[in-house]
Design an enzyme around this catalytic site. Sequence first.
Site, PDB file in Angstrom:
ATOM      1  N   GLU A  26      37.389  57.344   6.347  1.00 28.93           N
ATOM      2  CA  GLU A  26      38.394  56.686   7.184  1.00 28.93           C
ATOM      3  C   GLU A  26      38.271  57.124   8.642  1.00 28.93           C
ATOM      4  O   GLU A  26      38.327  56.302   9.556  1.00 28.93           O
ATOM      5  CB  GLU A  26      39.810  56.996   6.675  1.00 28.93           C
ATOM      6  N   CYS A  59      43.458  61.739   7.125  1.00 35.60           N
ATOM      7  CA  CYS A  59      43.084  60.349   7.381  1.00 35.60           C
ATOM      8  C   CYS A  59      44.307  59.499   7.697  1.00 35.60           C
ATOM      9  O   CYS A  59      44.234  58.603   8.548  1.00 35.60           O
ATOM     10  CB  CYS A  59      42.302  59.795   6.194  1.00 35.60           C
TER      11      CYS A  59
END
Length: 176
Positions: free
Chosen positions: A72, A103
């Site tokens: 991510e 993330c």
Amino acid sequence: MDSTGITTSIVTTHADVQPSPAEYLARAVDLATENVRNDGGPFGAIVVSADGRVFEGVNRVTANLDPSAHAEVTAIRNACQGLGTFDLSGAVLYTSCEPCPMCLATSLWARIEKVYFAANRDDAADAGFDDAVFYRYFEGGDEDRAIMPVAQEPLPPAQRVAAFTEWSQTATRIDY
């Protein structure tokens, strides 16, 4: 991937129909699966910008010796570099697995509009990726934060905020 290391593509479809979230998630899972075959972790992510540009990222934690190189984060970095901005307002993140707290925080800082994920944290734990301790760190009590204590060390007030004072006095700063 171009010469800068940024993976990008522009999705073009008939009648301006974008792929569905399930199609983007399937692509993220495919990225993750292929990444395992290339000495990476089993995670893949895609950022679709507000204007439809697509930026991919895969987990390279062990390959790059970088604990922040989650799929991510990598996809968000690629999107920011590719778009020339740190503000991804209107963008959507598609990821092969439920984002960890790092993330999620990166997505918030990037102003991602929405996040879709395929596998969940329990699926990751079943594969040996147990982020539960990190979730407990943020969601739990003091005993859950014992793995890494964080404490403010007293400094004189002017010294403590010196960088913020300089920031607030800098006319050329870029607020974020």
